[in-house]
Design an enzyme around this catalytic site. Structure first.
Site, short mmCIF file in Angstrom:
data_model
loop_
_atom_site.label_atom_id
_atom_site.label_comp_id
_atom_site.label_asym_id
_atom_site.label_seq_id
_atom_site.Cartn_x
_atom_site.Cartn_y
_atom_site.Cartn_z
N LYS A 161 61.66 101.03 58.32
CA LYS A 161 63.00 101.50 58.03
C LYS A 161 63.42 101.08 56.61
CE LYS A 161 64.64 101.40 62.89
NZ LYS A 161 65.56 100.67 63.81
N TYR A 181 67.40 110.46 66.39
CA TYR A 181 68.19 109.57 67.25
C TYR A 181 69.11 110.32 68.21
CZ TYR A 181 66.42 105.51 64.70
OH TYR A 181 65.61 104.52 64.18
N PHE A 201 76.96 102.27 68.28
CA PHE A 201 76.21 102.00 67.05
C PHE A 201 75.66 103.26 66.39
CE2 PHE A 201 73.33 101.53 70.69
CZ PHE A 201 72.25 102.32 70.32
N ARG A 235 54.89 98.54 70.31
CA ARG A 235 56.21 97.95 70.56
C ARG A 235 56.10 96.44 70.79
NH1 ARG A 235 60.79 101.28 71.11
NH2 ARG A 235 61.79 99.81 72.51
N ARG A 242 59.88 92.02 64.24
CA ARG A 242 61.33 91.87 64.23
C ARG A 242 61.77 90.40 64.29
NH1 ARG A 242 62.56 97.04 68.20
NH2 ARG A 242 63.02 98.57 66.56
N ASN A 246 66.71 96.21 61.93
CA ASN A 246 65.55 95.52 62.50
C ASN A 246 64.21 96.01 61.98
OD1 ASN A 246 65.61 97.94 63.80
ND2 ASN A 246 65.97 97.12 65.85
N HIS A 260 60.67 101.01 63.30
CA HIS A 260 60.90 101.87 64.46
C HIS A 260 59.56 102.16 65.13
CE1 HIS A 260 62.14 105.19 67.03
NE2 HIS A 260 61.01 105.76 66.68
N GLU A 277 59.03 112.76 68.07
CA GLU A 277 59.28 112.11 66.78
C GLU A 277 58.20 112.48 65.76
OE1 GLU A 277 59.67 108.01 67.98
OE2 GLU A 277 61.57 108.40 68.99
N1 UDP Z 1 70.73 99.60 67.62
C1 UDP Z 1 71.92 98.97 67.26
N2 UDP Z 1 72.68 98.37 68.26
C2 UDP Z 1 72.30 98.39 69.56
C3 UDP Z 1 71.09 99.02 69.91
C4 UDP Z 1 70.35 99.61 68.93
O1 UDP Z 1 72.29 98.95 66.10
O2 UDP Z 1 73.02 97.83 70.40
C5 UDP Z 1 69.92 100.25 66.57
C6 UDP Z 1 68.67 99.46 66.18
O3 UDP Z 1 68.42 99.70 64.80
C7 UDP Z 1 67.61 100.09 67.05
C8 UDP Z 1 68.03 101.55 67.02
O4 UDP Z 1 69.46 101.50 67.06
O5 UDP Z 1 66.32 99.87 66.53
C9 UDP Z 1 67.54 102.38 68.19
O6 UDP Z 1 67.87 101.73 69.39
P1 UDP Z 1 66.84 101.63 70.60
O7 UDP Z 1 67.59 101.14 71.79
O8 UDP Z 1 66.10 102.91 70.71
O9 UDP Z 1 65.88 100.43 70.12
P2 UDP Z 1 64.36 100.46 69.62
O10 UDP Z 1 63.64 101.53 70.38
O11 UDP Z 1 64.39 100.70 68.13
O12 UDP Z 1 63.86 99.08 69.95
MG MG Z 2 64.13 103.54 70.64
#
Ligand code: UDP
Ligand code: MG
Length: 155
Positions: free
Chosen positions: A12, A52, A60, A88, A105, A115, A118, A129
């Site tokens: 990112k 997204y 958020f 992951r 992370r 974080n 992605h 994606e």
């Molecule tokens: N995010 C955030 N607040 C939250 C959850 C997610 O800002 O409470 C942001 C964070 O950058 C995250 C992205 O939104 O990586 C996508 O969220 P997701 O739940 O899909 O998490 P990921 O798959 O990236 O772990």
């Molecule tokens: Mg996600």
């Protein structure tokens, strides 16, 4: 049975700006996953919204859409056995302060929003994606010629 899968991984904008691209790629390479597509790009509003879509309406969401467009990302496709889950695990939990030490992370981020990396969370989201960021002809999945060539040269 674990399957050979493909996943979409992106460094990112915060990860790019902080010079973490090499470190992040190294972790996936060392695991043995295969890099089959990569580009640096500025995410457009359309791409951000498509990427997204599942988060529309969440508190958020607006910040997330701005964040992913705040600077260039490095977009990649990685191939490997159970790579969606495996990648992951290497990334760590969404909240960096709950992520296991040693993950990207946990090691490089402090706040949930920013974080650094992605990774797709399922086969369906991986396919979706990948198609947002790459054309089929940009996937380079056949490049194991060098080992044959070297074997011929070195015996
Ligand atoms: N995010 C955030 N607040 C939250 C959850 C997610 O800002 O409470 C942001 C964070 O950058 C995250 C992205 O939104 O990586 C996508 O969220 P997701 O739940 O899909 O998490 P990921 O798959 O990236 O772990
Ligand atoms: Mg996600």
């Amino acid at each position: 049975m674990k399957q050979v899968e493909r996943t979409f991984i992106a460094v990112k904008p915060d990860g790019v700006e902080r010079g973490l691209v090499g470190n992040i790629i190294r972790r996936f390479e060392h695991k043995g996953f295969k890099l089959i597509a990569m580009k640096m790009l500025n995410v457009t509003p359309e791409m951000a919204k498509a990427h997204y879509a599942e988060h529309v309406g969440k508190p958020f969401y607006e910040r997330l859409i701005n964040y992913i467009q705040a600077g260039p990302i490095v977009a990649m496709v990685w191939e490997g056995l159970d790579v969606i889950k495996g990648a992951r695990v290497i990334m760590g939990s969404t909240n960096p302060n709950e992520a296991q030490v040693g993950t990207i992370r946990a090691d490089f981020a402090q706040v949930m929003e920013y974080n650094v990396v992605h990774g797709s969370d399922s086969l369906e989201s991986a396919e979706r994606e990948i198609s947002i960021y790459f054309k089929p002809e940009e996937i380079c999945d056949k490049y194991e010629n060098m080992s044959e060539i070297l074997k011929e040269r070195l015996g």
